[in-house]
Design a protein around this motif. Structure first.
Motif, PDB file in Angstrom:
ATOM      1  N   HIS A  84      -4.701   4.752  -6.623  1.00 34.85           N
ATOM      2  CA  HIS A  84      -3.484   4.017  -6.293  1.00 34.85           C
ATOM      3  C   HIS A  84      -3.391   2.700  -7.049  1.00 34.85           C
ATOM      4  O   HIS A  84      -4.203   1.798  -6.850  1.00 34.85           O
ATOM      5  CB  HIS A  84      -3.433   3.772  -4.786  1.00 34.85           C
ATOM      6  N   VAL A  85      -2.384   2.602  -7.911  1.00 38.80           N
ATOM      7  CA  VAL A  85      -2.233   1.448  -8.794  1.00 38.80           C
ATOM      8  C   VAL A  85      -2.164   0.139  -7.994  1.00 38.80           C
ATOM      9  O   VAL A  85      -2.873  -0.826  -8.302  1.00 38.80           O
ATOM     10  CB  VAL A  85      -0.975   1.611  -9.685  1.00 38.80           C
ATOM     11  N   GLU A 134      -0.795   7.701 -17.597  1.00 36.79           N
ATOM     12  CA  GLU A 134      -0.745   6.229 -17.593  1.00 36.79           C
ATOM     13  C   GLU A 134      -1.681   5.621 -18.634  1.00 36.79           C
ATOM     14  O   GLU A 134      -1.529   4.455 -19.004  1.00 36.79           O
ATOM     15  CB  GLU A 134      -1.033   5.691 -16.182  1.00 36.79           C
ATOM     16  N   GLU A 196       1.225   6.250   0.603  1.00 38.44           N
ATOM     17  CA  GLU A 196       1.201   4.940  -0.057  1.00 38.44           C
ATOM     18  C   GLU A 196       1.927   5.062  -1.391  1.00 38.44           C
ATOM     19  O   GLU A 196       2.248   4.060  -2.014  1.00 38.44           O
ATOM     20  CB  GLU A 196      -0.247   4.485  -0.305  1.00 38.44           C
ATOM     21  N   LYS A 197       2.160   6.315  -1.850  1.00 35.87           N
ATOM     22  CA  LYS A 197       2.807   6.556  -3.137  1.00 35.87           C
ATOM     23  C   LYS A 197       4.320   6.717  -2.925  1.00 35.87           C
ATOM     24  O   LYS A 197       4.769   7.025  -1.816  1.00 35.87           O
ATOM     25  CB  LYS A 197       2.230   7.819  -3.789  1.00 35.87           C
ATOM     26  N   LEU A 198       5.085   6.527  -4.005  1.00 39.38           N
ATOM     27  CA  LEU A 198       6.539   6.369  -3.869  1.00 39.38           C
ATOM     28  C   LEU A 198       7.226   7.453  -3.025  1.00 39.38           C
ATOM     29  O   LEU A 198       7.889   7.137  -2.035  1.00 39.38           O
ATOM     30  CB  LEU A 198       7.196   6.305  -5.259  1.00 39.38           C
ATOM     31  N   LEU A 201       6.127   7.845   0.648  1.00 39.58           N
ATOM     32  CA  LEU A 201       6.436   6.587   1.355  1.00 39.58           C
ATOM     33  C   LEU A 201       7.926   6.521   1.707  1.00 39.58           C
ATOM     34  O   LEU A 201       8.301   6.135   2.815  1.00 39.58           O
ATOM     35  CB  LEU A 201       6.048   5.384   0.494  1.00 39.58           C
ATOM     36  N   PRO A 213      10.988   0.339   0.191  1.00 42.15           N
ATOM     37  CA  PRO A 213      10.792  -0.743  -0.794  1.00 42.15           C
ATOM     38  C   PRO A 213      10.875  -0.249  -2.234  1.00 42.15           C
ATOM     39  O   PRO A 213      10.108   0.620  -2.643  1.00 42.15           O
ATOM     40  CB  PRO A 213       9.376  -1.240  -0.473  1.00 42.15           C
ATOM     41  N   ILE A 214      11.805  -0.811  -2.985  1.00 38.72           N
ATOM     42  CA  ILE A 214      11.944  -0.487  -4.418  1.00 38.72           C
ATOM     43  C   ILE A 214      11.522  -1.714  -5.208  1.00 38.72           C
ATOM     44  O   ILE A 214      12.078  -2.802  -5.032  1.00 38.72           O
ATOM     45  CB  ILE A 214      13.410  -0.109  -4.747  1.00 38.72           C
ATOM     46  N   TYR A 215      10.522  -1.525  -6.084  1.00 33.42           N
ATOM     47  CA  TYR A 215       9.999  -2.653  -6.858  1.00 33.42           C
ATOM     48  C   TYR A 215      10.977  -3.059  -7.967  1.00 33.42           C
ATOM     49  O   TYR A 215      11.497  -2.185  -8.688  1.00 33.42           O
ATOM     50  CB  TYR A 215       8.678  -2.280  -7.540  1.00 33.42           C
ATOM     51  N   GLN A 220      12.450   1.613 -13.382  1.00 29.06           N
ATOM     52  CA  GLN A 220      11.245   2.118 -14.052  1.00 29.06           C
ATOM     53  C   GLN A 220      11.295   3.655 -13.988  1.00 29.06           C
ATOM     54  O   GLN A 220      11.668   4.230 -12.973  1.00 29.06           O
ATOM     55  CB  GLN A 220       9.969   1.625 -13.350  1.00 29.06           C
ATOM     56  N   ARG A 222       9.580   7.437 -14.361  1.00 30.44           N
ATOM     57  CA  ARG A 222       8.380   8.275 -14.297  1.00 30.44           C
ATOM     58  C   ARG A 222       8.805   9.716 -14.552  1.00 30.44           C
ATOM     59  O   ARG A 222       9.946  10.093 -14.282  1.00 30.44           O
ATOM     60  CB  ARG A 222       7.701   8.178 -12.917  1.00 30.44           C
ATOM     61  N   ASN A 257      13.104   5.209 -10.613  1.00 29.69           N
ATOM     62  CA  ASN A 257      12.681   5.200  -9.208  1.00 29.69           C
ATOM     63  C   ASN A 257      13.850   5.168  -8.236  1.00 29.69           C
ATOM     64  O   ASN A 257      13.809   5.808  -7.186  1.00 29.69           O
ATOM     65  CB  ASN A 257      11.773   3.996  -8.946  1.00 29.69           C
TER      66      ASN A 257
HETATM   67  P1  TYD Z   1       3.380   5.299  -7.462  1.00 28.96           P
HETATM   68  O1  TYD Z   1       3.802   6.424  -6.566  1.00 28.96           O
HETATM   69  O2  TYD Z   1       2.502   4.224  -6.890  1.00 28.96           O
HETATM   70  O3  TYD Z   1       2.747   5.952  -8.763  1.00 28.96           O
HETATM   71  P2  TYD Z   1       2.350   5.267 -10.195  1.00 28.96           P
HETATM   72  O4  TYD Z   1       2.297   3.797 -10.023  1.00 28.96           O
HETATM   73  O5  TYD Z   1       1.017   5.877 -10.450  1.00 28.96           O
HETATM   74  O6  TYD Z   1       3.414   5.706 -11.159  1.00 28.96           O
HETATM   75  O7  TYD Z   1       4.687   4.597  -8.000  1.00 28.96           O
HETATM   76  C1  TYD Z   1       5.690   5.334  -8.690  1.00 28.96           C
HETATM   77  C2  TYD Z   1       6.756   4.363  -9.127  1.00 28.96           C
HETATM   78  O8  TYD Z   1       7.417   3.864  -7.956  1.00 28.96           O
HETATM   79  C3  TYD Z   1       6.193   3.149  -9.839  1.00 28.96           C
HETATM   80  O9  TYD Z   1       7.111   2.772 -10.860  1.00 28.96           O
HETATM   81  C4  TYD Z   1       6.154   2.077  -8.766  1.00 28.96           C
HETATM   82  C5  TYD Z   1       7.330   2.445  -7.876  1.00 28.96           C
HETATM   83  N1  TYD Z   1       7.179   2.129  -6.443  1.00 28.96           N
HETATM   84  C6  TYD Z   1       8.196   1.436  -5.777  1.00 28.96           C
HETATM   85  O10 TYD Z   1       9.242   1.072  -6.369  1.00 28.96           O
HETATM   86  N2  TYD Z   1       8.042   1.186  -4.442  1.00 28.96           N
HETATM   87  C7  TYD Z   1       6.926   1.546  -3.758  1.00 28.96           C
HETATM   88  O11 TYD Z   1       6.810   1.242  -2.548  1.00 28.96           O
HETATM   89  C8  TYD Z   1       5.890   2.271  -4.459  1.00 28.96           C
HETATM   90  C9  TYD Z   1       4.628   2.706  -3.743  1.00 28.96           C
HETATM   91  C10 TYD Z   1       6.068   2.534  -5.793  1.00 28.96           C
END
Ligand code: TYD
Ligand code: NAD
Length: 355
Positions: A84-85, A134, A196-198, A201, A213-215, A220, A222, A257
């Motif tokens: 988990h990053v 990655e 815990e992953k997108l 979650l 939560p969107i970062y 971004q 994937r 995302n």
């Molecule tokens: P993640 O599922 O943690 O996988 P990875 O970092 O290995 O790609 O995250 C996928 C994408 O989603 C990544 O760009 C980060 C984003 N993200 C969010 O926007 N909100 C969140 O709560 C999480 C966990 C990830």
């Protein structure tokens, strides 16, 4: 038999289940059962003599030597990792210990075992290392997708640790002749994914009425692959991959995302509408971005398709629907993972997990 490490985690457990659905060859499964390891994932194999579970660390040389001598597997598939990053940004020590030192110790134990085998067994032996896209770093919006010859330019502690392990695997092939294969896969999604992953979650928070939560700006990108497609690709590389080669695995499915969040919300609106008639989209909340957040990953999976005839069976539409439905159908799994009680459950159900 085959020897799987990290087989109680998300992809490892899906791999073990898929393998034993398709074949009768037994699986020795070594997993440390960190917070991410969940034996509940393998509950359907209870009493199945083809699955031997051992709780332990890939960094434990003595244990590895004993298991290799006792079970004499024909292949190792190394899934074990801290994956988990975000978690590894907060505390990078574990990733170095498991992803780097652990892989090194596993390689050493396997090398010594392999060097003692008869020539024919040596030739048939395989060490397959499961890695990530990655390691290649981030891509500009219009840059071509990662091929196997793309520069390795990791940006996060997680991707740097995986790149380090990939390099060790490569070196053990070139220096010692160990028959290795490496796969670099894009983001997986599907059943048994730790929330815990997108994607998981988004699903579990939506159902719990919590924010999604969107970062940063959510743009971004994937490349998403259904987990069982990844498992079938690994099995295919194990069966027919060329020694020492790297195979990129991906779903030809790049998505920002925020689109992922919208798709999950739309499926939940259809399958489990909110009591107040509003869309789950209301719960989307933009939050502070991840430090060093890679902007875009994309996999060019032509090599594995051309050489080994592998292609994903699921489209994103079919895979994400199955995934959302699985979380709706398995509220106990989610509750156990969220409360942490899956760990008590393990102790109760598998009192003697230490072989
Ligand atoms: P993640 O599922 O943690 O996988 P990875 O970092 O290995 O790609 O995250 C996928 C994408 O989603 C990544 O760009 C980060 C984003 N993200 C969010 O926007 N909100 C969140 O709560 C999480 C966990 C990830
Ligand atoms: P996960 O975190 O769900 O599972 C990892 C498993 O490894 C857990 O069961 C954990 O208990 C076990 N483990 C951790 N440290 C260990 C140690 N020292 N010894 C033995 N077992 C240990 O991870 P995942 O998503 O299933 O990923 C599996 C592998 O696939 C990892 O190597 C990861 O880098 C790689 N990968 C993951 C993705 C993805 O999208 N999840 C994509 C590409 C590659």
């Amino acid at each position: 038999m085959i020897f799987v490490t990290g087989g109680a985690g998300f992809i490892g457990a899906n791999f073990v289940l898929e393998w034993l659905e398709q074949r009768d060859e037994p699986v020795l499964n070594l997993d440390k059962l960190t917070y991410a390891g969940n034996l509940h994932n393998l509950e359907s194999l209870q009493g199945d003599a083809r699955h031997i579970f051992v709780q332990g660390d890939i960094g434990d040389r003595a244990l590895l030597e004993r298991l290799l001598a006792e079970h004499r597997p024909r292949a190792i598939i190394n899934f074990a990792a801290e994956s988990h990053v975000d978690r590894t940004i907060h505390g990078p020590e574990d990733i170095i210990q498991t992803n780097v030192v652990g892989t090194f110790r596993l390689l050493e134990a396997v090398r010594q075992h392999w060097q003692r085998l008869a020539a024919q067994e040596q030739q048939a032996f395989r060490f397959l290392h499961v890695s990530t896209d990655e390691v290649y770093g981030t891509l500009a919006p219009d840059a071509p997708a990662f091929t196997e010859t793309h520069n390795v330019e990791p940006n996060s502690p997680y991707s740097a640790s995986k790149a380090a392990s990939d390099h060790l695997v490569r070196a053990w092939h070139h220096t010692y002749g160990l028959p290795v294969l490496t796969t670099n896969c894009s983001n997986n999604y599907g059943p048994l994914h730790f929330p815990e992953k997108l994607i998981p979650l988004m699903i579990v928070n939506a159902l719990a009425g919590k924010p999604l939560p969107i970062y940063g700006d959510g743009m971004q990108v994937r490349d998403w692959l259904y987990v069982r497609d990844h498992c079938r690709a690994i099995a295919r590389v194990l069966d027919a991959g060329r020694l020492g080669e790297v195979y990129n695995i991906g779903g030809w499915n790049e998505k920002p995302n925020i689109d992922i969040a919208h798709t999950v919300c739309a499926l939940l609106d259809e399958l489990r509408p909110r009591a107040d008639g509003q869309s789950y989209r209301q719960q989307i909340t933009y939050v502070t971005d991840r430090p060093g957040h890679d902007r875009r990953y994309a996999i060019d999976a032509q090599k594995i398709e051309r050489e080994l005839g592998w292609k994903p069976a699921e489209t994103f539409e079919t895979g994400i629907r199955k995934t959302v439905q699985w979380y709706l159908d398995n509220p106990e799994w989610v509750a156990q993972v969220q409360s942490g009680s899956y760990r008590d459950w393990v102790a109760k159900q598998y009192g003697r997990v230490n072989d």
